[in-house]
Design a protein around this motif. Structure first.
Motif, PDB file in Angstrom:
ATOM      1  N   LEU A  88       3.212  -6.568  -7.616  1.00 36.67           N
ATOM      2  CA  LEU A  88       4.618  -6.121  -7.650  1.00 36.67           C
ATOM      3  C   LEU A  88       4.765  -4.876  -8.527  1.00 36.67           C
ATOM      4  O   LEU A  88       5.513  -3.952  -8.187  1.00 36.67           O
ATOM      5  CB  LEU A  88       5.518  -7.246  -8.170  1.00 36.67           C
ATOM      6  N   VAL A  89       4.034  -4.847  -9.641  1.00 39.41           N
ATOM      7  CA  VAL A  89       4.039  -3.643 -10.493  1.00 39.41           C
ATOM      8  C   VAL A  89       3.540  -2.443  -9.676  1.00 39.41           C
ATOM      9  O   VAL A  89       4.109  -1.349  -9.723  1.00 39.41           O
ATOM     10  CB  VAL A  89       3.154  -3.857 -11.752  1.00 39.41           C
ATOM     11  N   LEU A  90       2.491  -2.687  -8.898  1.00 36.43           N
ATOM     12  CA  LEU A  90       1.939  -1.621  -8.053  1.00 36.43           C
ATOM     13  C   LEU A  90       2.980  -1.115  -7.049  1.00 36.43           C
ATOM     14  O   LEU A  90       3.093   0.092  -6.805  1.00 36.43           O
ATOM     15  CB  LEU A  90       0.708  -2.164  -7.301  1.00 36.43           C
ATOM     16  N   VAL A  91       3.760  -2.041  -6.487  1.00 34.04           N
ATOM     17  CA  VAL A  91       4.818  -1.661  -5.533  1.00 34.04           C
ATOM     18  C   VAL A  91       5.836  -0.751  -6.222  1.00 34.04           C
ATOM     19  O   VAL A  91       6.192   0.314  -5.697  1.00 34.04           O
ATOM     20  CB  VAL A  91       5.508  -2.922  -4.957  1.00 34.04           C
ATOM     21  N   PHE A  92       6.281  -1.144  -7.427  1.00 31.97           N
ATOM     22  CA  PHE A  92       7.294  -0.345  -8.130  1.00 31.97           C
ATOM     23  C   PHE A  92       6.739   1.016  -8.548  1.00 31.97           C
ATOM     24  O   PHE A  92       7.425   2.034  -8.428  1.00 31.97           O
ATOM     25  CB  PHE A  92       7.835  -1.120  -9.345  1.00 31.97           C
ATOM     26  N   VAL A  93       5.496   1.032  -9.022  1.00 34.37           N
ATOM     27  CA  VAL A  93       4.876   2.314  -9.421  1.00 34.37           C
ATOM     28  C   VAL A  93       4.765   3.232  -8.199  1.00 34.37           C
ATOM     29  O   VAL A  93       5.075   4.425  -8.276  1.00 34.37           O
ATOM     30  CB  VAL A  93       3.477   2.070 -10.051  1.00 34.37           C
ATOM     31  N   SER A  94       4.354   2.661  -7.063  1.00 36.06           N
ATOM     32  CA  SER A  94       4.206   3.469  -5.840  1.00 36.06           C
ATOM     33  C   SER A  94       5.549   4.021  -5.382  1.00 36.06           C
ATOM     34  O   SER A  94       5.649   5.172  -4.948  1.00 36.06           O
ATOM     35  CB  SER A  94       3.609   2.619  -4.709  1.00 36.06           C
ATOM     36  N   PHE A  95       6.580   3.189  -5.486  1.00 32.94           N
ATOM     37  CA  PHE A  95       7.929   3.615  -5.091  1.00 32.94           C
ATOM     38  C   PHE A  95       8.369   4.801  -5.947  1.00 32.94           C
ATOM     39  O   PHE A  95       8.818   5.829  -5.423  1.00 32.94           O
ATOM     40  CB  PHE A  95       8.897   2.431  -5.252  1.00 32.94           C
ATOM     41  N   ALA A  96       8.193   4.663  -7.261  1.00 34.24           N
ATOM     42  CA  ALA A  96       8.592   5.748  -8.176  1.00 34.24           C
ATOM     43  C   ALA A  96       7.752   6.999  -7.919  1.00 34.24           C
ATOM     44  O   ALA A  96       8.277   8.124  -7.887  1.00 34.24           O
ATOM     45  CB  ALA A  96       8.439   5.285  -9.618  1.00 34.24           C
ATOM     46  N   LEU A  97       6.464   6.794  -7.712  1.00 33.07           N
ATOM     47  CA  LEU A  97       5.555   7.923  -7.469  1.00 33.07           C
ATOM     48  C   LEU A  97       5.914   8.642  -6.164  1.00 33.07           C
ATOM     49  O   LEU A  97       5.963   9.879  -6.111  1.00 33.07           O
ATOM     50  CB  LEU A  97       4.119   7.381  -7.387  1.00 33.07           C
ATOM     51  N   GLU A  99      -0.946   2.705  -0.873  1.00 37.88           N
ATOM     52  CA  GLU A  99      -2.265   2.489  -0.272  1.00 37.88           C
ATOM     53  C   GLU A  99      -3.364   3.161  -1.102  1.00 37.88           C
ATOM     54  O   GLU A  99      -4.444   2.606  -1.293  1.00 37.88           O
ATOM     55  CB  GLU A  99      -2.285   3.025   1.163  1.00 37.88           C
ATOM     56  N   ILE A 100      -3.073   4.373  -1.591  1.00 34.69           N
ATOM     57  CA  ILE A 100      -4.091   5.075  -2.380  1.00 34.69           C
ATOM     58  C   ILE A 100      -4.362   4.325  -3.690  1.00 34.69           C
ATOM     59  O   ILE A 100      -5.518   4.110  -4.066  1.00 34.69           O
ATOM     60  CB  ILE A 100      -3.651   6.538  -2.654  1.00 34.69           C
ATOM     61  N   LEU A 101      -3.292   3.879  -4.370  1.00 33.57           N
ATOM     62  CA  LEU A 101      -3.472   3.169  -5.648  1.00 33.57           C
ATOM     63  C   LEU A 101      -4.178   1.825  -5.424  1.00 33.57           C
ATOM     64  O   LEU A 101      -5.106   1.476  -6.169  1.00 33.57           O
ATOM     65  CB  LEU A 101      -2.117   2.955  -6.332  1.00 33.57           C
ATOM     66  N   ALA A 102      -3.739   1.081  -4.396  1.00 35.22           N
ATOM     67  CA  ALA A 102      -4.378  -0.214  -4.109  1.00 35.22           C
ATOM     68  C   ALA A 102      -5.853   0.007  -3.767  1.00 35.22           C
ATOM     69  O   ALA A 102      -6.730  -0.724  -4.247  1.00 35.22           O
ATOM     70  CB  ALA A 102      -3.660  -0.912  -2.950  1.00 35.22           C
ATOM     71  N   GLY A 103      -6.125   1.035  -2.956  1.00 36.08           N
ATOM     72  CA  GLY A 103      -7.503   1.355  -2.593  1.00 36.08           C
ATOM     73  C   GLY A 103      -8.327   1.710  -3.820  1.00 36.08           C
ATOM     74  O   GLY A 103      -9.476   1.275  -3.963  1.00 36.08           O
ATOM     75  N   PRO A 146      12.491   6.243   2.156  1.00 34.59           N
ATOM     76  CA  PRO A 146      11.907   5.729   0.907  1.00 34.59           C
ATOM     77  C   PRO A 146      10.612   4.944   1.129  1.00 34.59           C
ATOM     78  O   PRO A 146       9.662   5.076   0.358  1.00 34.59           O
ATOM     79  CB  PRO A 146      13.017   4.817   0.346  1.00 34.59           C
ATOM     80  N   ILE A 147      10.560   4.165   2.202  1.00 30.03           N
ATOM     81  CA  ILE A 147       9.345   3.385   2.460  1.00 30.03           C
ATOM     82  C   ILE A 147       8.213   4.303   2.933  1.00 30.03           C
ATOM     83  O   ILE A 147       7.057   4.153   2.516  1.00 30.03           O
ATOM     84  CB  ILE A 147       9.638   2.248   3.463  1.00 30.03           C
ATOM     85  N   ALA A 148       8.554   5.294   3.760  1.00 31.46           N
ATOM     86  CA  ALA A 148       7.523   6.237   4.226  1.00 31.46           C
ATOM     87  C   ALA A 148       6.943   7.029   3.056  1.00 31.46           C
ATOM     88  O   ALA A 148       5.769   7.391   3.074  1.00 31.46           O
ATOM     89  CB  ALA A 148       8.123   7.194   5.259  1.00 31.46           C
ATOM     90  N   LEU A 149       7.754   7.280   2.043  1.00 32.79           N
ATOM     91  CA  LEU A 149       7.259   8.021   0.870  1.00 32.79           C
ATOM     92  C   LEU A 149       6.451   7.116  -0.054  1.00 32.79           C
ATOM     93  O   LEU A 149       5.555   7.592  -0.763  1.00 32.79           O
ATOM     94  CB  LEU A 149       8.438   8.618   0.095  1.00 32.79           C
ATOM     95  N   SER A 150       6.759   5.811  -0.069  1.00 34.61           N
ATOM     96  CA  SER A 150       6.102   4.892  -1.007  1.00 34.61           C
ATOM     97  C   SER A 150       4.764   4.362  -0.498  1.00 34.61           C
ATOM     98  O   SER A 150       3.872   4.074  -1.302  1.00 34.61           O
ATOM     99  CB  SER A 150       7.011   3.687  -1.287  1.00 34.61           C
ATOM    100  N   ILE A 151       4.634   4.214   0.823  1.00 31.84           N
ATOM    101  CA  ILE A 151       3.411   3.588   1.346  1.00 31.84           C
ATOM    102  C   ILE A 151       2.141   4.410   1.045  1.00 31.84           C
ATOM    103  O   ILE A 151       1.129   3.830   0.631  1.00 31.84           O
ATOM    104  CB  ILE A 151       3.567   3.276   2.861  1.00 31.84           C
ATOM    105  N   PRO A 152       2.157   5.761   1.211  1.00 35.28           N
ATOM    106  CA  PRO A 152       0.912   6.485   0.903  1.00 35.28           C
ATOM    107  C   PRO A 152       0.418   6.288  -0.536  1.00 35.28           C
ATOM    108  O   PRO A 152      -0.754   5.918  -0.720  1.00 35.28           O
ATOM    109  CB  PRO A 152       1.262   7.944   1.212  1.00 35.28           C
ATOM    110  N   PRO A 153       1.280   6.458  -1.590  1.00 32.14           N
ATOM    111  CA  PRO A 153       0.757   6.190  -2.932  1.00 32.14           C
ATOM    112  C   PRO A 153       0.361   4.733  -3.138  1.00 32.14           C
ATOM    113  O   PRO A 153      -0.605   4.439  -3.844  1.00 32.14           O
ATOM    114  CB  PRO A 153       1.902   6.592  -3.874  1.00 32.14           C
TER     115      PRO A 153
END
Lengths: 174, 146
Positions: A15-24, B60-64, B51-58
């Motif tokens: 969930l932290v990863l989701v929020f960080v990604s959203f902000a990023l 996926e990259i961070l999770a990867g 917002p979701i289209a902008l959030s998914i790439p980071p």
């Protein structure tokens, strides 16, 4: 019990990863030269808005006779008898495109059209062929329709697109 | 836990992590094209698509990266698993509704049929679930090698 606790802590970290990604994602968008509008507009709506800046006419609809297949396109390419336009995003054009093709991305149509207008006007009496990714992509049809609306007569869509071009082992430019 | 389990975990992590870094990177090249792909599924309201289209790439990259590098690997694997489950549901739902969608999974160039994309995503989902289970049951590298 320990496994459930492990999964719980993993879920919290996810969930932290989701929020960080959203902000990023939102932060990176704000830093873009042309940030995306937060309310989605369809490709047709975006192109209509851009066309409205150029002309007061709706985009023209293409019919099936305005599409050409691989063999006819290859003839135009090899003879150099037409102008080839790449309607994909500029980033994908930069990664690879048909040699000699010029970038006229659908998403930056107005600005790119203004830059390309002298070249396009020189080819007003020649075929202008537009392509995009291939398959069911819409960008080439939208750009071709827009060019027709702007008065270019012999505009065609290369329906196989970039995918069909590379699948046939044709040369690429970078 | 034996060395070969750790080796399988390492190989799967590199493969899944690398795949997600690549997928996220290709999506980040054309955010508008990816937003169009999401819109083609006709699931989300217009206010949420960008917002979701902008959030998914980071995401996926961070999770990867987490999975690839090994720091917080389990969280990264869980993120990949949940993402793949959502992607499978979205593609399956589009197929049921007879929609002509472009999943945008690896950028806009994709001529795969939705059924093939669903099978590919289901395979990745199975791999990510198996790797997550392996990561939960496999202790850290140093302890496993002792």
């Amino acid at each position: 019990m320990k496994t459930i606790s492990t999964m719980g802590s993993d879920l919290v970290n996810t969930l932290v990863l989701v929020f960080v990604s959203f902000a990023l994602g939102l932060g990176i968008n704000r830093m873009r030269v042309a940030p995306l509008s937060m309310t989605y507009q369809s490709p047709e709506q975006r192109l209509s808005a851009e066309l409205a800046q150029l002309i007061a006419a709706p985009p023209m609809q293409l019919n099936s006779s305005d599409s050409i297949g691989f063999n006819r396109f290859r003839t135009i390419f090899q003879s150099g008898s037409g102008l080839i336009l790449d309607a994909r995003d500029k980033a994908f054009y930069d990664q690879g495109h048909i040699p000699g093709a010029l970038s006229l991305p659908r998403d930056d149509f107005a600005a790119s059209y203004k830059a390309l207008r002298p070249t396009l006007d020189r080819h007003r009496d020649q075929p202008i062929v537009v392509y995009c990714s291939g398959g069911d992509c819409h960008d080439s049809r939208l750009v071709a329709g827009a060019l027709m609306s702007l008065g270019y007569g012999e505009v065609r869509v290369f329906s196989d697109g970039w995918q069909g071009w590379t699948d046939n082992g044709m040369p690429e430019a970078h | 836990m034996k060395l070969h389990n750790w080796l399988i975990l390492w190989v799967m992590s590199v493969a899944l992590g690398g795949l997600f870094i690549y997928a996220g990177w290709t999506k980040s090249l054309g955010p508008q094209a990816f937003a169009d792909s999401i819109a083609s599924f006709k699931i989300l309201p217009a206010e949420l698509i960008v917002p979701i289209a902008l959030s998914i790439p980071p995401f996926e990259i961070l999770a990867g990266l987490l999975v690839f590098v090994g720091w917080q690997r389990r969280a990264g694997l869980l993120a990949i698993t949940l993402a793949m489950a959502v992607y499978c549901l979205a593609i399956g739902s589009a197929m049921v509704r007879g929609l002509d969608v472009n999943c945008g999974c690896f950028g806009p160039v994709s001529n795969l049929r939705p059924g093939v994309e669903l099978l590919r995503d289901l395979l990745i989902l199975v791999c990510s679930v198996a790797t997550y289970v392996l990561a939960v049951t496999t202790p850290g590298r140093i302890r496993s090698l002792q």
